[in-house]
Design an enzyme around this catalytic site. Structure first.
Site, PDB file in Angstrom:
ATOM      1  N   ASP A  46      76.958  20.765   6.049  1.00 31.06           N
ATOM      2  CA  ASP A  46      75.719  20.758   6.827  1.00 31.06           C
ATOM      3  C   ASP A  46      75.700  19.669   7.899  1.00 31.06           C
ATOM      4  O   ASP A  46      74.686  19.009   8.097  1.00 31.06           O
ATOM      5  CB  ASP A  46      74.506  20.623   5.885  1.00 31.06           C
ATOM      6  CG  ASP A  46      73.233  21.165   6.531  1.00 31.06           C
ATOM      7  OD1 ASP A  46      73.303  21.572   7.701  1.00 31.06           O
ATOM      8  OD2 ASP A  46      72.180  21.156   5.884  1.00 31.06           O
TER       9      ASP A  46
ATOM     10  N   HIS B 163      72.470  23.187  10.095  1.00 32.46           N
ATOM     11  CA  HIS B 163      71.399  24.192  10.128  1.00 32.46           C
ATOM     12  C   HIS B 163      70.448  23.990  11.309  1.00 32.46           C
ATOM     13  O   HIS B 163      69.678  24.880  11.646  1.00 32.46           O
ATOM     14  CB  HIS B 163      70.640  24.261   8.795  1.00 32.46           C
ATOM     15  CG  HIS B 163      69.764  23.075   8.487  1.00 32.46           C
ATOM     16  ND1 HIS B 163      70.105  22.139   7.549  1.00 32.46           N
ATOM     17  CD2 HIS B 163      68.573  22.679   8.983  1.00 32.46           C
ATOM     18  CE1 HIS B 163      69.158  21.215   7.484  1.00 32.46           C
ATOM     19  NE2 HIS B 163      68.217  21.525   8.341  1.00 32.46           N
TER      20      HIS B 163
ATOM     21  N   SER C 158      65.517  16.541   9.521  1.00 34.93           N
ATOM     22  CA  SER C 158      66.910  16.953   9.350  1.00 34.93           C
ATOM     23  C   SER C 158      67.777  16.408  10.464  1.00 34.93           C
ATOM     24  O   SER C 158      67.428  16.530  11.627  1.00 34.93           O
ATOM     25  CB  SER C 158      67.033  18.469   9.407  1.00 34.93           C
ATOM     26  OG  SER C 158      66.366  19.042   8.357  1.00 34.93           O
TER      27      SER C 158
END
Length: 464
Positions: free
Chosen positions: A76, A45, A154
């Protein structure tokens, strides 16, 4: 820690509601880390719909252009590389450790919001189980930790106390009743992604068993299905028609074991010492195209099947893999294929409450009957004289055209373009019909495109 880099990405997302154009570009920053073989791992993402990706090392003032090698939306994870040799100088890559135990200390390193320099937060492993991955809308193994994971963390690594990487930080639970719940993608999932890429030169995904199943916890149910007291397993509710399993498995079969590992009545299998985990973990550890041995009880007899595993083919796709969305316009009617990003674009992030019930039922429960099946809708009607009285139609499924069922968008385009009948007749959901005169409808299309500055009556992928 020097192997942790800051990832700068410029994203240009497709506009699913106006599929002939893209949304305004925006920038994001997140974290990533260097692994062996001149590669960098980050989250999918973080680089989704990227137009440009740059990486910056700790203590450096240069941003290096990166190339995206593979994006694994389900898990992901994304794999990047940098061509500039200068970037790789003096960096020792991160090494992977094994799956940690509960209570093991973990340290998350990254570049979260709240400052520009590297940040370190620490905590312990709180839980290990099958998690739902928000970005990929899949269920895979995940670690829950109590270290703070904020936006920008992230893609950063989670290290154990020996300095080995045990996972990638990727999401956190924002809920009024919960505090300090961060999630980490564990090494088995990361290694699966990397080996999948190395085997086939691209990311092929995580296989699933194409069935829906029911727990067999009720003793009367087990008795009625002809199970002996020592037999355990789960009952097949439905089999995906597009899955390779559809040739072997049938509804009401009892799946007893997968690859020699017995499945309990609640659908779990033994996992490490004294723990249990959902049996989908065993399936997702395999690679697409691999075979697995499944033991099944049917009419009190045991059958064994060698099944070829494949990825999930959803009727309403959870992701559009970097391709611009398909559309087709005739007489102001904009036809589109429904996907989750499309629903999100039309109804916002609460689309599961706000979208029409008919579409949601299809999204949540319907199964594709053939690999190329799509849910085709009239997305909107661009108002013109030709379509007077039809302007109210929005997001309504197209079931048939001139009496022929509509399988997918390409199929609809070829039927309409080659139509020699006097009228174009579309059968929609809710028993509505739309009828247009073929000649005038096709003639009116060009003017409508010009009015709305639309370059073409259909997306490029439908022109071939």
């Amino acid at each position: 820690m020097d192997a942790v880099v800051k990832v700068f990405c410029v994203h240009t997302e497709p506009n699913f509601s106006l599929p002939w154009q893209r949304k305004r570009q925006y920038s994001s920053s997140s974290s990533g880390f260097i692994i062996g073989g001149r590669r960098v791992l980050t989250n999918a993402h973080s680089v989704e719909h990227y137009t440009q990706v740059k990486l910056k090392k700790r203590g450096s003032d240069t941003k290096y252009l990166a190339t995206v090698l593979a994006i694994g939306t389900e898990c992901d994870i994304a794999l990047l590389t940098v061509d500039d040799d200068e970037f790789w100088e003096g960096v020792s890559p991160v090494e992977f450790g094994s799956l940690p135990a509960l209570q093991d200390a973990v340290t998350v390193v990254g570049y979260p919001i709240g400052g520009d320099t590297i940040s370190v937060t620490s905590g312990v492993v709180s839980r290990i189980e099958i998690l739902s991955y928000v970005h990929g809308s899949t269920e895979l193994l995940g670690l829950q930790i109590d270290a703070a994971i904020n936006s920008g963390n992230s893609g950063g690594p989670a290290f154990n106390d020996r300095g080995k990487c045990v996972g990638i930080a990727f999401q956190s639970l924002k809920h009024e009743d919960a505090e300090n719940i961060g999630y980490v993608i564990p090494t088995p999932v990361i290694m699966h992604f990397i080996q999948d890429y190395e085997k086939s030169g691209e990311y092929t995904g995580f296989p699933i068993l194409g069935i829906e199943w029911q727990k067999m916890e009720n003793p009367d149910l087990r008795k009625a299905m002809g199970m002996k007291p020592d037999q355990k397993g789960v009952r097949v509710r439905r089999v995906e028609p597009t899955a390779p399993e559809s040739g072997c498995l049938q509804p009401s079969d009892i799946v007893l074991s997968f690859d020699g590992i017995d499945i309990a009545n609640d659908g779990t299998v033994p996992f490490r010492h004294g723990e249990r985990i959902g049996f989908s973990y065993l399936v997702s550890q395999k690679y697409t195209g691999e075979k697995a041995l499944v033991k099944v009880l049917r009419n009190s007899k045991i059958h064994e099947f060698k099944l070829k595993l494949a990825t999930h083919k959803r009727l309403v796709a959870a992701h559009v893999k970097g391709k611009p969305p398909s559309y087709y316009i005739v007489a102001g009617f904009v036809f589109a294929a429904v996907s989750v990003p499309y629903l999100r674009s039309e109804y916002g992030k609460d689309y599961e409450y706000d979208a029409p019930v008919k579409l949601l039922v299809k999204h949540l429960h319907a199964m594709a009957q053939s690999p190329d099946e799509q849910l085709v809708v009239v997305s909107q009607v661009l108002v013109a004289d030709i379509n007077i009285g039809y302007e109210e139609i929005v997001n309504t499924q197209v079931l048939a055209f001139n009496g022929q069922p509509v399988k997918n968008l390409k199929n609809l385009v070829s039927m309409v373009e080659n139509c020699k009948d006097e009228f174009l007749k579309f059968d929609l959901e809710y028993d509505q019909i739309v009828v247009l005169e073929t000649k005038t409808a096709k003639a009116a299309t060009q003017d409508i495109l010009t009015t709305h500055c639309i370059p073409s009556a259909m997306s490029d992928d439908l022109k071939t």
